[in-house]
Design a protein around this motif. Sequence first.
Motif, PDB file in Angstrom:
ATOM      1  N   VAL A 175       0.854  -1.177   0.000  1.00  0.00           N
ATOM      2  CA  VAL A 175       0.000   0.000   0.000  1.00  0.00           C
ATOM      3  C   VAL A 175       0.895   1.233   0.000  1.00  0.00           C
ATOM      4  N   GLY A 176       0.351   2.341  -0.464  1.00  0.00           N
ATOM      5  CA  GLY A 176       1.016   3.631  -0.350  1.00  0.00           C
ATOM      6  C   GLY A 176       0.106   4.587   0.382  1.00  0.00           C
ATOM      7  N   ILE A 188       7.592  -8.383   1.707  1.00  0.00           N
ATOM      8  CA  ILE A 188       7.100  -7.583   2.822  1.00  0.00           C
ATOM      9  C   ILE A 188       6.640  -6.254   2.240  1.00  0.00           C
ATOM     10  N   GLY A 189       5.393  -5.873   2.461  1.00  0.00           N
ATOM     11  CA  GLY A 189       4.866  -4.639   1.882  1.00  0.00           C
ATOM     12  C   GLY A 189       4.554  -3.609   2.947  1.00  0.00           C
ATOM     13  N   MET A 190       5.000  -2.350   2.723  1.00  0.00           N
ATOM     14  CA  MET A 190       4.790  -1.280   3.705  1.00  0.00           C
ATOM     15  C   MET A 190       4.568   0.053   3.003  1.00  0.00           C
ATOM     16  N   THR A 191       3.852   0.942   3.674  1.00  0.00           N
ATOM     17  CA  THR A 191       3.800   2.338   3.293  1.00  0.00           C
ATOM     18  C   THR A 191       4.713   3.124   4.217  1.00  0.00           C
ATOM     19  N   LEU A 192       4.937   4.397   3.908  1.00  0.00           N
ATOM     20  CA  LEU A 192       5.790   5.192   4.779  1.00  0.00           C
ATOM     21  C   LEU A 192       5.099   5.447   6.111  1.00  0.00           C
ATOM     22  N   GLU A 193       5.908   5.533   7.155  1.00  0.00           N
ATOM     23  CA  GLU A 193       5.377   5.728   8.502  1.00  0.00           C
ATOM     24  C   GLU A 193       4.556   7.011   8.599  1.00  0.00           C
ATOM     25  N   ALA A 194       4.869   7.991   7.791  1.00  0.00           N
ATOM     26  CA  ALA A 194       4.203   9.290   7.856  1.00  0.00           C
ATOM     27  C   ALA A 194       2.879   9.328   7.093  1.00  0.00           C
ATOM     28  N   THR A 195       2.344   8.199   6.698  1.00  0.00           N
ATOM     29  CA  THR A 195       1.111   8.186   5.906  1.00  0.00           C
ATOM     30  C   THR A 195      -0.026   8.930   6.596  1.00  0.00           C
ATOM     31  N   ASP A 196      -0.124   8.818   7.907  1.00  0.00           N
ATOM     32  CA  ASP A 196      -1.248   9.465   8.586  1.00  0.00           C
ATOM     33  C   ASP A 196      -1.160  10.980   8.550  1.00  0.00           C
TER      34      ASP A 196
END
Length: 574
Positions: A128-129, A199-207
């Motif tokens: 996800v992004g 392993i899939g990740m978005t950036l921690e700052a997404t919120d």
Amino acid sequence: MTHRISRVVAVGAAALLGATALAVSPAQAKNDKPKPNPSANMSVQLLSFNDYHGRIKADGDAGSIEGVDAGGAEYLAAKLDELRAGHKNTLTVAAGDLIGGSTFISGLFHDEPSVETLNAMGLSVSSVGNHEFDEGTTELLRIQNGGCHPTDGCYFPDQPYAGADFQYLAANVVRKDNGETLLPATSIKKVNGVDLGFIGMTLEATDTLVSPKGVASVDFLDEVETANKQAAALKKKGVEAIVVLLHEGGYQEGTVNECEGISDPIAQIAAQLDPEIDAVITGHTHEAYICQLPDPDGVDRLVTSAASYGRVVTETELVINRRTKDVVRGASTAANHIVERAALTPDAHQTAIIEKWDAIAAPLAAEVVGTVKEDIVGHSNTSRAFETPMADLVADSILWGTNDPDEGGAQLSLMNVGGVRASFIYDAIAAGEQPGEITYSEAYAVAPFGNLLVTMDLTGAQIKTILNQQYQPVPDRGSRPMLALGVSEGFTYEWDATNMRVVDGTMFLNGVQMDMNATYRVSTLNFLADGGDLFTGFLEGTNITGGPEDLANLVAFLKANPGLTAPDSRIAGL
């Protein structure tokens, strides 16, 4: 929230503790594995892209790169097929922002067209992004699992939306109610008898990049800590070949196949990811690069990115030893391929998908809703760090829609440059209209997110605090510490570009110096009102009044104000 500077120490400490417990270092442990046998090697082709953003049409929406017209679903699909030819072991993966921030034909239908094109391309798995969360977590789950839109219903009643055939991964997106990930954290694909883990990740700052209310039910965790935890879990399952799909990146100064001065955050993140992770496929910054960056053991591994809008495909030849099941990094390579339209035959299946959606979009898309006398430019893909005419124009439209006492009584309006997704170009022709005419689809391209207008009470001091929050060199801002705000007509101030803050005493409203203790009515998008982009000063607002949807308001503004010209600068120094 763990800051990246401090976690370098934490990761190092963990490594020392691990060495004490095992009496060997991670590097020694890796060296104790059976020696690879070159004759047992196999190659897995990974084709990857990122930041597709629903650019399904090759009509200028996708754009060019390095002087070459590129992108569009028909040509991206054709390029993927061309690269796959002759490869037995091939997977297609992505690193987020496949939807959201999309052009008219996809965004109007909540990105169901985008997903349909990706399904037809044979996409297997994606992280996800941040833009996957533009309409909130519930809508993202619908995009994954299928079902008709709760408000708009089924666009084709005899063909209800079936969902994404590919699997979205969200290892660092954790539900607050039960501690589980919103979507699967990892995916294991068996290729010619060998397990390959993703392993899939978005950036921690997404919120901070989406409307906070839409993601109120989840937490976004540290990328490094999450990836290292999931790598250990994959190892316990016997997976030796591990790839991270990460929607975060960096910037570099070279061509699409170079890595000249690659910047943070990705440089810092890559330096801390567990050595068991064999490659990192990234996104978010819309950059293209092919890097070899050292892991914590000093061993180089591939870190790649494929620009945006389907203009580039990364081809990674991941060499895996069939006996050890691990990646042979020294033999693995990657290259970025430009999706050059002139060199490709459009994919017929993609053409049919586009034509299907065009048929129901065209009448609305072609409606002329306004006119401009000249180019009005400066949107999210130019620079988000400076005042732009387009951002000021959108701020003017927000003030226009909220200044009536019955509609909020706003005195000034603020608009984030990053939320302005296109410019108005005098000679651009979208649907056979005359030069200077703005169609509904062109208006949509500027404001595709479905935000609502909000008006609130803020003191002069609180407004100044918000303006100072344009510059925040903190990890949560990632690769964009400066995020400028456009301002409405009548509001001016001076920006100190040395100290990165508002110059005291320079804030004026309609020619009158603003009182730091006085209260003013300020309107903006609900995204910013909820503290998006780390503009937390808006959360101090009181006496909040809701307003119309931003696109509907922009269209009404255009209809009421024909012959628009580019606003003059209102902020000295920015």
